[in-house]
Design an enzyme around this catalytic site. Structure first.
Site, PDB file in Angstrom:
ATOM      1  N   HIS A   1     -38.282  41.501  13.744  1.00  0.00           N
ATOM      2  CA  HIS A   1     -37.441  42.693  13.904  1.00  0.00           C
ATOM      3  C   HIS A   1     -38.012  43.660  14.948  1.00  0.00           C
ATOM      4  O   HIS A   1     -37.403  43.914  15.970  1.00  0.00           O
ATOM      5  CB  HIS A   1     -37.327  43.439  12.568  1.00  0.00           C
ATOM      6  CG  HIS A   1     -36.697  42.653  11.470  1.00  0.00           C
ATOM      7  ND1 HIS A   1     -35.383  42.250  11.509  1.00  0.00           N
ATOM      8  CD2 HIS A   1     -37.189  42.205  10.289  1.00  0.00           C
ATOM      9  CE1 HIS A   1     -35.095  41.596  10.401  1.00  0.00           C
ATOM     10  NE2 HIS A   1     -36.171  41.549   9.646  1.00  0.00           N
TER      11      HIS A   1
HETATM   12  C1  BDR Z   1     -37.572  46.876   9.407  1.00  0.00           C
HETATM   13  O1  BDR Z   1     -38.054  47.295   8.128  1.00  0.00           O
HETATM   14  C2  BDR Z   1     -39.445  47.094   8.036  1.00  0.00           C
HETATM   15  O2  BDR Z   1     -39.779  46.378   6.894  1.00  0.00           O
HETATM   16  C3  BDR Z   1     -39.858  46.358   9.274  1.00  0.00           C
HETATM   17  O3  BDR Z   1     -41.121  46.810   9.733  1.00  0.00           O
HETATM   18  C4  BDR Z   1     -38.775  46.663  10.274  1.00  0.00           C
HETATM   19  O4  BDR Z   1     -39.062  47.845  10.994  1.00  0.00           O
HETATM   20  C5  BDR Z   1     -36.695  45.663   9.224  1.00  0.00           C
HETATM   21  O5  BDR Z   1     -35.590  45.976   8.440  1.00  0.00           O
END
Ligand code: BDR
Ligand code: CA
Length: 323
Positions: free
Chosen positions: A243
């Site tokens: 992500h």
């Molecule tokens: C986002 O949420 C967090 O758990 C991760 O670091 C990322 O920024 C993904 O939904």
């Protein structure tokens, strides 16, 4: 020689934040990382700050000022902090990391953001990898500094959720701040779930990464080993979704993504939809509601996954040579 892009990275490490920091620090010829700020989210502020310091240490960049930000959303003081099911109790479970060889600067994230923006002669780029609390505080305290921001590259939101059926974690965590940021007038590139869930590394590709053999590549593979457990077991994905690294990729290798300019807002009060990004992909506001549309975000929807993974592996190899 093209000019380096001056950036500030706001983050809550978090495995994918850590990988994003590594990608950003692999390209000192292209990115000038002027500061790092932390925000509670994946774990408590204390834990994510410690994790961010460890990552600067591993990457040999203890010279970058790091400032501690918000301990939680201003509008939701009772919000439970942390996603241990994804990132473990430390926020960065899995690999062995060194103790931090640096400390936070003696100013808050808000103060560091104000200092870096007001002292800079050129516009800066913000990369936002967690909840939008620090950035919303900045816009409330110093709205005049919006004009010193070239663009915000952020990971968050999408047309589906991953923390609730409707909401992605970063936006869900502090929807009011996200709403402030989306309505700030600052140009935004949004790496939301539509793109980031397609930006995954398979088990085989992670072994290719590990086999690159350098310190950075092996650490990245170990971060992915831990982070991928959630993606395989809970989400049933074919790989580990990167992500937060997608927001860095959008800055460094934008050609791997397909995007559309849209009007995006954030639902803050829906019983089922709080924290959902409402993306007007085909301009209903203009066509049906007859209102003038201000497309406030470039939303990433597609990715050339193989090119993305190639770029990621190449970045870790570059970092191997630097650490
Ligand atoms: C986002 O949420 C967090 O758990 C991760 O670091 C990322 O920024 C993904 O939904
Ligand atoms: Ca994050």
């Amino acid at each position: 020689m093209s000019k380096k892009i001056p950036v500030i990275i706001d983050c809550d490490p978090g495995h994918d934040d850590a990988l994003a920091l590594m990608w950003a620090l692999s390209a000192p010829d292209k990115l000038d990382v002027r500061g790092v700020t932390t925000v509670a989210g994946n774990q408590t502020l204390e834990k994510v700050t410690r994790n961010a310091l460890k990552m600067l240490t591993v990457c040999g960049r203890t010279d970058i000022p790091l400032a501690v930000g918000a301990a939680g959303p201003v509008c939701r003081p009772n919000r439970e902090v942390g996603a241990p099911i994804v990132h473990g109790e430390s926020g960065l479970d899995g690999p062995q990391l060194p103790e931090p060889a640096c400390e936070p600067v003696k100013m808050s994230a808000l103060e560091l953001l104000i200092k870096l923006l007001s002292e800079s002669e050129e516009e800066l780029t913000l990369v936002v990898l967690g909840a939008h609390t620090n950035v919303a505080c900045l816009f409330t305290a110093r709205p005049d500094l919006k004009e010193k921001i070239e663009r915000i590259y952020m990971m968050g939101g999408g047309t589906m959720g991953n923390w609730t059926p409707a909401a992605e974690f970063n936006i869900w965590f502090d929807p009011e701040s996200a709403r402030t940021v989306f309505n700030s007038g600052v140009p935004i590139t949004m790496a939301g779930l539509d793109a980031t869930q397609k930006a995954y590394v398979t088990r085989e590709e992670n072994e290719l990464l590990r086999a690159q053999g350098g310190k950075a590549s092996v650490l990245a593979a170990e971060l992915i080993d831990y982070f991928s457990r959630y993606h395989y077991k809970i989400e049933g994905f074919p790989g580990c979704t990167l992500h937060d690294p997608s927001a860095i990729a959008a800055l460094l290798v934008p050609e791997v993504f397909g995007s559309e300019n849209c009007r995006v807002d954030v639902e803050t009060s829906g019983e089922l939809t709080s924290g959902m990004t409402v993306i007007d992909r085909i301009n209903y506001i203009g066509k049906i509601m007859g209102r003038e549309v201000n497309c406030n975000a470039e939303v990433l929807f597609t990715v050339d996954r193989e090119a993305f993974v190639r770029e990621f592996l190449a970045a870790m190899k570059r970092l191997d040579a630097l650490v």
